[in-house]
Enzyme design. Structure first.
Site, mmCIF file in Angstrom:
data_model
loop_
_atom_site.group_PDB
_atom_site.id
_atom_site.type_symbol
_atom_site.label_atom_id
_atom_site.label_comp_id
_atom_site.label_asym_id
_atom_site.label_seq_id
_atom_site.Cartn_x
_atom_site.Cartn_y
_atom_site.Cartn_z
ATOM 1 N N SER A 1 0.753 -1.428 -0.321
ATOM 2 C CA SER A 1 0.228 -0.306 0.314
ATOM 3 C C SER A 1 0.827 1.186 0.223
ATOM 4 O O SER A 1 1.812 1.357 0.260
ATOM 5 C CB SER A 1 -0.860 0.067 1.630
ATOM 6 O OG SER A 1 -0.045 -0.034 2.225
ATOM 7 N N LYS A 2 0.161 2.501 -0.028
ATOM 8 C CA LYS A 2 0.874 3.431 -0.003
ATOM 9 C C LYS A 2 1.646 3.778 1.038
ATOM 10 O O LYS A 2 3.295 4.328 1.137
ATOM 11 C CB LYS A 2 -0.076 4.922 0.394
ATOM 12 C CG LYS A 2 -1.021 4.850 -1.238
ATOM 13 C CD LYS A 2 -1.657 6.043 -0.568
ATOM 14 C CE LYS A 2 -2.691 6.413 -2.694
ATOM 15 N NZ LYS A 2 -3.346 7.567 -2.718
ATOM 16 N N ARG A 3 1.867 2.952 1.959
ATOM 17 C CA ARG A 3 2.411 3.669 3.773
ATOM 18 C C ARG A 3 3.905 2.325 3.210
ATOM 19 O O ARG A 3 4.562 2.257 4.336
ATOM 20 C CB ARG A 3 1.956 3.234 4.826
ATOM 21 C CG ARG A 3 1.340 1.429 5.281
ATOM 22 C CD ARG A 3 0.891 1.039 6.415
ATOM 23 N NE ARG A 3 0.668 -0.240 6.476
ATOM 24 C CZ ARG A 3 -0.160 -1.734 6.399
ATOM 25 N NH1 ARG A 3 -0.879 -0.610 5.912
ATOM 26 N NH2 ARG A 3 -0.312 -2.210 6.458
ATOM 27 N N GLY B 1 5.804 2.940 0.453
ATOM 28 C CA GLY B 1 6.077 3.769 -0.652
ATOM 29 C C GLY B 1 5.027 2.988 -2.430
ATOM 30 O O GLY B 1 6.272 3.298 -3.190
#
Length: 263
Positions: free
Chosen positions: A255-257, A259
């Site tokens: 996910s975005k967390r 990167g």
């Protein structure tokens, strides 16, 4: 192309830009179709009008073409099973909602989110797997009419048969077995009238002639629900294959967390 030819699909929700996991799913489906000289279909699952955006529809089609993942059926290409945007298929879904309700295979549910959350907490506290307890399944026709007349909003739930086992051969994971007693009656139409994922996704696969569905393993528990729906409607059931997720170092889906970037 004859009607029994292998057909795969990629069915993204246009609520954001495509990421690595999306493209991996599209790639496997496109390659399976290409190897078998079949068809690769693109369907836009935009029933959530608040989150869906035409900007993302345009972007995802541009990304697929940039990656040479051309679709042979779908938006801008069209075909015999269109339209290929779920927002344009409401009348198709409505007809089958009415059919399931008329055959007592679905029923209106008036339970609020607060009520459902309280039940869920009690079940978890008792060490039970959360599932709908069938509260509204026991309402009489008169009680249903009374609630509707009083202005109560209702979802529509599919009536899951009891004491049944759903079995299928997963293309990736092998034999699978699910007891219907562990599933519970599930929502197929939300209170705003829009179809739930379980319903529209399965129905469109069958109506569009999709024969093989490759998707992430997070959808594995969706499959018995969708098989039950297709059986109830007398529709063909595709072959399912559930592939491992792309995960970060913590083992959680990328996910975005972590990167994770868009294409």
């Amino acid at each position: 192309m004859n009607k029994t030819a292998l057909k795969t699909r990629f069915a993204p929700s246009p609520s954001g830009l495509l990421h690595l996991g999306n493209i991996r799913t599209a790639l496997f489906n496109a390659l399976l179709a290409r190897r078998s000289r079949g068809l690769f279909l693109l369907r836009i699952e935009d029933t959530d009008q608040e989150r869906s955006s035409e900007e993302y529809v345009t972007a995802l089609m541009e990304d697929l073409r940039w990656l040479a993942l051309e679709w042979q059926e779908g938006p801008e290409v069209e075909g015999e099973a269109g339209p290929y945007r779920q927002s344009q298929r409401r009348s198709v879904y409505q007809a089958d909602f009415q059919r399931l309700e008329a055959e007592k295979l679905a029923y209106p549910c008036f339970c609020s989110q607060e009520e459902l959350e309280r039940v869920r907490k009690r079940q978890l506290a008792a060490g039970q797997a959360p599932r709908y307890p069938g509260t509204c399944a026991r309402l009489s026709p008169e009680e249903v009419e009374g609630k509707l007349a009083a202005g109560f909003k209702s979802a529509l739930r599919f009536r899951v048969p009891s004491l049944t086992t759903i079995e299928f051969e997963d293309l990736v994971r092998g034999p699978q077995r699910f007891a219907t007693g562990d599933i519970g009656d599930f929502i197929i139409r939300r209170t705003d009238g829009s179809p739930a994922f379980f319903f529209s996704n399965a129905l469109d696969d069958a109506l569009m002639g999709v024969t093989h569905v490759l998707r992430g393993e997070d959808h594995l528990t969706n499959t018995p629900r969708q098989i039950l729906l297709l059986q109830a409607l007398g529709l063909p059931i595709p072959r399912y294959g559930h592939i491992a997720m792309i995960v970060g170092r913590d083992g959680a889906p990328l996910s975005k967390r972590h990167g994770s970037r868009s294409v």
